[in-house]
Every structure is written in C-alpha cells, then in structure tokens.
Design an enzyme around this catalytic site. Structure first.
Site, PDB file in Angstrom:
ATOM      1  N   ASP A   1     -22.777 101.968 -22.480  1.00 17.56           N
ATOM      2  CA  ASP A   1     -23.359 100.702 -21.987  1.00 17.56           C
ATOM      3  C   ASP A   1     -23.624 100.833 -20.476  1.00 17.56           C
ATOM      4  O   ASP A   1     -23.076 100.098 -19.671  1.00 17.56           O
ATOM      5  CB  ASP A   1     -22.379  99.565 -22.301  1.00 17.56           C
ATOM      6  CG  ASP A   1     -22.968  98.189 -22.045  1.00 17.56           C
ATOM      7  OD1 ASP A   1     -24.179  98.107 -21.756  1.00 17.56           O
ATOM      8  OD2 ASP A   1     -22.207  97.209 -22.138  1.00 17.56           O
TER       9      ASP A   1
ATOM     10  N   LYS B   1     -26.420 100.287 -18.833  1.00 21.06           N
ATOM     11  CA  LYS B   1     -27.380  99.294 -18.326  1.00 21.06           C
ATOM     12  C   LYS B   1     -28.216  99.849 -17.181  1.00 21.06           C
ATOM     13  O   LYS B   1     -28.200  99.339 -16.059  1.00 21.06           O
ATOM     14  CB  LYS B   1     -26.678  98.003 -17.876  1.00 21.06           C
ATOM     15  CG  LYS B   1     -26.006  97.260 -19.009  1.00 21.06           C
ATOM     16  CD  LYS B   1     -25.609  95.860 -18.630  1.00 21.06           C
ATOM     17  CE  LYS B   1     -24.921  95.128 -19.758  1.00 21.06           C
ATOM     18  NZ  LYS B   1     -23.562  95.638 -20.064  1.00 21.06           N
TER      19      LYS B   1
ATOM     20  N   ASP C   1     -33.409 101.070 -13.194  1.00 22.22           N
ATOM     21  CA  ASP C   1     -34.123 101.643 -12.045  1.00 22.22           C
ATOM     22  C   ASP C   1     -35.474 102.204 -12.493  1.00 22.22           C
ATOM     23  O   ASP C   1     -35.827 102.118 -13.671  1.00 22.22           O
ATOM     24  CB  ASP C   1     -33.239 102.734 -11.416  1.00 22.22           C
ATOM     25  CG  ASP C   1     -33.440 102.803  -9.918  1.00 22.22           C
ATOM     26  OD1 ASP C   1     -34.608 102.756  -9.469  1.00 22.22           O
ATOM     27  OD2 ASP C   1     -32.436 102.915  -9.193  1.00 22.22           O
TER      28      ASP C   1
ATOM     29  N   TYR D   1     -18.484  82.848 -25.034  1.00 24.48           N
ATOM     30  CA  TYR D   1     -18.276  83.395 -26.380  1.00 24.48           C
ATOM     31  C   TYR D   1     -18.802  82.495 -27.489  1.00 24.48           C
ATOM     32  O   TYR D   1     -18.762  81.275 -27.396  1.00 24.48           O
ATOM     33  CB  TYR D   1     -16.784  83.610 -26.628  1.00 24.48           C
ATOM     34  CG  TYR D   1     -16.189  84.755 -25.840  1.00 24.48           C
ATOM     35  CD1 TYR D   1     -16.677  86.055 -25.968  1.00 24.48           C
ATOM     36  CD2 TYR D   1     -15.122  84.532 -24.969  1.00 24.48           C
ATOM     37  CE1 TYR D   1     -16.120  87.104 -25.251  1.00 24.48           C
ATOM     38  CE2 TYR D   1     -14.556  85.579 -24.249  1.00 24.48           C
ATOM     39  CZ  TYR D   1     -15.061  86.864 -24.397  1.00 24.48           C
ATOM     40  OH  TYR D   1     -14.516  87.891 -23.689  1.00 24.48           O
TER      41      TYR D   1
ATOM     42  N   GLY E   1     -15.295  93.005 -27.374  1.00 19.45           N
ATOM     43  CA  GLY E   1     -14.482  93.759 -26.418  1.00 19.45           C
ATOM     44  C   GLY E   1     -13.041  93.292 -26.427  1.00 19.45           C
ATOM     45  O   GLY E   1     -12.224  93.731 -27.249  1.00 19.45           O
TER      46      GLY E   1
HETATM   47  O1  6AU Z   1     -15.992  90.803 -25.550  1.00 16.78           O
HETATM   48  P1  6AU Z   1     -15.901  91.017 -24.057  1.00 16.78           P
HETATM   49  O2  6AU Z   1     -16.314  89.825 -23.251  1.00 16.78           O
HETATM   50  O3  6AU Z   1     -14.559  91.543 -23.645  1.00 16.78           O
HETATM   51  O4  6AU Z   1     -16.892  92.228 -23.714  1.00 16.78           O
HETATM   52  C1  6AU Z   1     -18.271  92.159 -23.927  1.00 16.78           C
HETATM   53  C2  6AU Z   1     -18.921  93.492 -23.642  1.00 16.78           C
HETATM   54  C3  6AU Z   1     -18.759  93.963 -22.196  1.00 16.78           C
HETATM   55  C4  6AU Z   1     -20.046  93.601 -21.523  1.00 16.78           C
HETATM   56  O5  6AU Z   1     -20.392  94.535 -20.521  1.00 16.78           O
HETATM   57  C5  6AU Z   1     -21.056  93.630 -22.672  1.00 16.78           C
HETATM   58  O6  6AU Z   1     -20.328  93.370 -23.859  1.00 16.78           O
HETATM   59  N1  6AU Z   1     -22.165  92.654 -22.575  1.00 16.78           N
HETATM   60  C6  6AU Z   1     -23.498  93.079 -22.669  1.00 16.78           C
HETATM   61  C7  6AU Z   1     -23.903  94.352 -23.165  1.00 16.78           C
HETATM   62  C8  6AU Z   1     -23.326  94.936 -24.330  1.00 16.78           C
HETATM   63  O7  6AU Z   1     -24.843  94.919 -22.706  1.00 16.78           O
HETATM   64  C9  6AU Z   1     -24.521  92.196 -22.363  1.00 16.78           C
HETATM   65  C10 6AU Z   1     -24.232  90.845 -22.171  1.00 16.78           C
HETATM   66  O8  6AU Z   1     -25.117  90.023 -22.012  1.00 16.78           O
HETATM   67  N2  6AU Z   1     -22.937  90.442 -22.202  1.00 16.78           N
HETATM   68  C11 6AU Z   1     -21.903  91.304 -22.412  1.00 16.78           C
HETATM   69  O9  6AU Z   1     -20.762  90.856 -22.447  1.00 16.78           O
HETATM   70  O10 6AU Z   1     -18.614  95.373 -22.220  1.00 16.78           O
END
Ligand code: 6AU
Length: 449
Positions: A291, A293, A296, A402, A420
């Site tokens: 991930d 992201k 650039d 969430y 996560g």
């Molecule tokens: O369930 P969490 O909140 O502990 O983790 C969510 C995971 C993290 C974020 O970097 C990622 O998902 N994420 C992403 C991704 C996957 O690109 C985009 C986003 O909009 N929100 C998000 O939480 O590793």
C-alpha cells in the site's frame, strides 16, 4: 446582455459548472457538476451575487442571516455586510465540547432567520438544516438559493410551508450558456434529457465474483483465491516489526485473499523478510499487496517502485497508486497490478464527487489498473476494495471512519474489504480474522439476491 446573464457567464469562467460525466455520491451519473465555492475567489462577483440574493426577499422581516456550510458561508457573510443584517454561523458538526451549540453568534428565541444555500437538489439536507436552526429557537420562513437543480427540492420545502427564492434554475443556466455558445446543441440535448428523467440510482445488482469481466491476471487471481477460500478479506498488516508481520501472516494467511503491507513502517525491513513473506504467501495462497500510494510523476514513481531499499517491482503482486499525476503515471508498474485510490475513507478527505469521477475515468483507461479503493459503488469492470471497515468501532481520533462489513457489501457493492486494526489489534487476531471472513462472505452472498 442582461446583468443576470453577465453574472452567469463570469461565474462560468470561474469554473462553477463543469460538463462531462460525473458519478455523484448517490451513484447517479450526471452530465454536469456544480460547485459554487470558486465564487468566493471573485469579490466583485460575490458582491453582485449577494445583492441579487438580497433582492429576492422582503428584508424588513429578517433579523438574522445564516449560510449552510460551506459554499454558502461567504455568500451569507457578504449579504450580512451589504444589508447590515447580523450573521450567525452554523456548524457542520457539533464540536463536542464547550457550549455544544450548533449555531454561533448573538441571537435570541423567536428571531426570524434567512437561510442561504448554494444548490438545492432533493432538499433533504436543507430540511435537516432548518430543523437544526429551529431547534435553537429561531424562526425560518424564507430561504434563498442560488441554483435549483430542479429535482423536487423546492416542492419538498414548499410543502412544509417555507418560501424558497431561487436565482437560477439549471435549465435557465443551460439556456444562457447555449445562447452565448459555451455549450453546443449535442451537449444541451444530453443535459436536458438527463434533467427531464427522474433521477435514478444505477442498478443495485451485484455481479458475482466469478462473472466479473476483469482482464488483469492479478485481478483474476484475486477472484480465484476468493472463491477457493470463500473470503473477500484483505488484511492490512500495519505492524512495525518483521517478527510481528511473519507471525500474523502465518496465523491468518489461509483466511485472507491478500496481505496488505506498508513496508516503510517496518523498522527492521530486510530481504530475508521478503523471502519469508513470499514463501508464506505461496503456502497459504494469498497475494502480497504493497500500500505505497504512489503519487508522483511516472518517472519518479518508476524509480520508487523499482529501485531504493524496497525494490517492490521484484516481489509484490499489487500496489496502490493515486491517479493525481494523470493516466500516464500508471504506465510504470507492469506486470504488477495497480489499485487506484479514487476515494479515501477519512473525514474531510479532498476526494469529492468531482475528483472521484475524474479518478475513475483515469482508472478505467489504464490497462494496469484492475481495482480501485473507494467508499461507493464503481463501474463493474473494476474491482472495488473498501478500507475503513471495523465491526466494533466507528472511527479513530485521527480521522479514520469505519463501516461494518454488512454496509460495504450491501450498499457500496464492495468486492473486497480491507481490515487493519480490527484484526492485528484484536486480542486473538486469528479468531478476529475468521470472524471478519465469515461476516464478509455472508454479507457478499446476501447481497447477491
Ligand atoms: O482498519 P484500519 O483503520 O486499521 O486500517 C485501514 C488501512 C490502513 C490505511 O492506510 C488503508 O487501509 N486505507 C486506504 C488504502 C488501503 O489505501 C485508503 C483509505 O482511504 N483509507 C484507509 O484506511 O492501512
């Protein structure tokens, strides 16, 4: 040229209305997109607009002015300055401490307050705002609105007894832009056809995973793994040591489709770790998903992807990248699968409807993108990956928001959820993974019918 027409043409030059294809939050495809916020960048136009809005109502009974956040705030402020009628400020959210009031400013019970809004569509959000203002003891009789999208909003409010005064309807705007050659006949027809039809959300029918028309080998592989394991779960292993990561991968690997990593948070990242991860991924049948992201220009992304400490190109199956630098910036990842970030889960993210539409366009054009990260239904040729999923929590203190597995699979028609902290912070991560796998798969199966 009339003053109204002159105003509209100048506002159009500022970019308040754009034509093309836009996926709105409701999932509806709209041929135009209206955003009046740029008006605040022209003090002269803002002043003209505010005076026009003031002329729509009988000022004598008004005691307060209040703009609906955010686009109407500068308009309401200017109207207050021009008319001498005091302004009050409405919060978008209760700040949760201090006075806990939704309205700020000096006012007392029974005062008549004029509400100012930029665009009215269905009128639903205005009804909610009126409710909040009335709960504070104020009286609302009149509203002024810059643009009526003619989708039933005015009727909804008038039925409730409010007087709604609008400056323009969308049909008038289209006619004026056509008259002054800002739109051609074909565009006008497309927009008018759209406006004459009742707004319809896209089909809520989900395409089962095995019938998805995904061409990219990594996307096909994801689907095959999902069907084999009855799992639509991507675990986000946001742990900071190799030991934790390896233990997690071994413990939960057979229940997930992909293990999502942030390699740059691992304090002791090494090639031994990579080798071990690849072995576990092969044994337990899951994909490695970095991930990173990327955000650039293509040349820099290529270096970041292929060189440096992580050399992702040598070992990951899929990576995330923002489409912010344009379509060509995606051309550097092949044969790794690209997941485009088109919408973010966190509060206040800049990925509004306009950004999401443009980002989806780019994602659909790129042969290397097989999936997107978003919080809404997306076109069927892309897989939808949704983070921000947690069974027990609503959010964190740093902006994350969430949803439950049920919501993302039934409402957004998500294909894969990303979890996560719900997993790696659980007392028993293996049991938590099984719980998410079961809930996710059930929600997916329920949404097929
Ligand atoms: O369930 P969490 O909140 O502990 O983790 C969510 C995971 C993290 C974020 O970097 C990622 O998902 N994420 C992403 C991704 C996957 O690109 C985009 C986003 O909009 N929100 C998000 O939480 O590793």
């Amino acid at each position: 040229m009339q003053a109204r027409e002159d105003f509209l043409l100048k506002a159009y030059e500022l970019g308040i209305i754009k034509f093309g294809s836009f996926t709105l939050k409701s999932g509806i495809e709209s041929p135009f997109y209206v955003d009046l916020r740029p008006l605040a960048s022209s003090p002269q136009l803002l002043k003209t607009l505010s005076n026009n809005l003031l002329q729509l109502v009988d000022n004598s009974k008004l005691e307060l002015i209040c703009g609906v956040p955010y686009a109407a705030l500068p308009m309401a402020t200017t109207m207050s300055l021009e008319s001498g009628i005091p302004l009050i400020i409405k919060r978008k959210e209760n700040k949760g401490y201090g006075t806990k009031r939704m309205l700020e400013g000096v006012f007392h019970d029974g005062q008549n307050c004029l509400l100012v809004e930029d665009v009215i569509t269905s009128g639903k959000s205005l009804v909610e705002t009126i409710d909040e203002v009335e709960k504070e003891g104020l009286v609302v009789t009149d509203l002024v609105v810059v643009l009526d999208r003619e989708q039933g909003g005015i009727q909804r409010l008038e039925e409730k007894g409010y007087n709604v005064h609008t400056l323009f309807t969308i049909n008038e705007v289209i006619d004026i832009l056509f008259k002054y050659k800002r739109l051609d006949e074909g565009e006008v027809k497309k927009i008018k056809d759209f406006l004459s039809m009742p707004p319809q959300a896209p089909s809520r029918k989900r395409t089962p995973l095995q019938d998805k028309e995904v061409q990219h080998p990594v996307g096909k592989n994801m689907i095959d793994i999902a069907l084999r394991k009855k799992s639509n779960l991507i675990a986000s292993a946001d742990v900071v040591s190799s030991l934790e990561l390896i233990n997690l991968a071994k413990g939960i690997g057979d229940k997930i489709v992909a293990l999502k990593l942030h390699s740059d948070i691992i304090t002791d990242f090494s090639w031994d770790l990579v080798t071990e991860l690849r072995t576990i991924a092969r044994e337990k049948d899951f994909l490695l998903f970095e991930d990173r992201k990327f955000a650039d220009i293509g040349n820099t992304q290529e270096l970041q992807f292929k060189q440096g400490v992580y050399r992702f190109a040598d070992w990951v199956d899929m990576v995330t990248a923002h489409p912010i630098a344009g379509e060509k910036s995606f051309d550097v990842f092949e044969p790794t699968g690209v997941v485009a970030i088109v919408e973010m889960s966190s509060a206040g993210a800049l990925t509004d409807d306009y950004y999401v539409s443009k980002a989806l366009n780019i994602a659909q054009k790129s042969a290397d993108v097989f999936a997107v990260v978003a919080q809404r239904q997306v076109p069927d040729d892309l897989l939808l990956l949704t983070p921000g999923v947690n069974i027990d929590k609503k959010g964190d203190s740093k902006g994350q928001q969430y949803n439950t597995p049920k919501k993302v699979f039934s409402e957004y028609l998500t294909d894969f959820m990303i979890v996560g902290r719900g997993i790696y912070k659980a007392n028993d991560p293996v049991a938590a993974t099984e719980e998410y796998r079961q809930q996710g798969w059930k929600a997916y199966e329920d949404s097929l019918s």
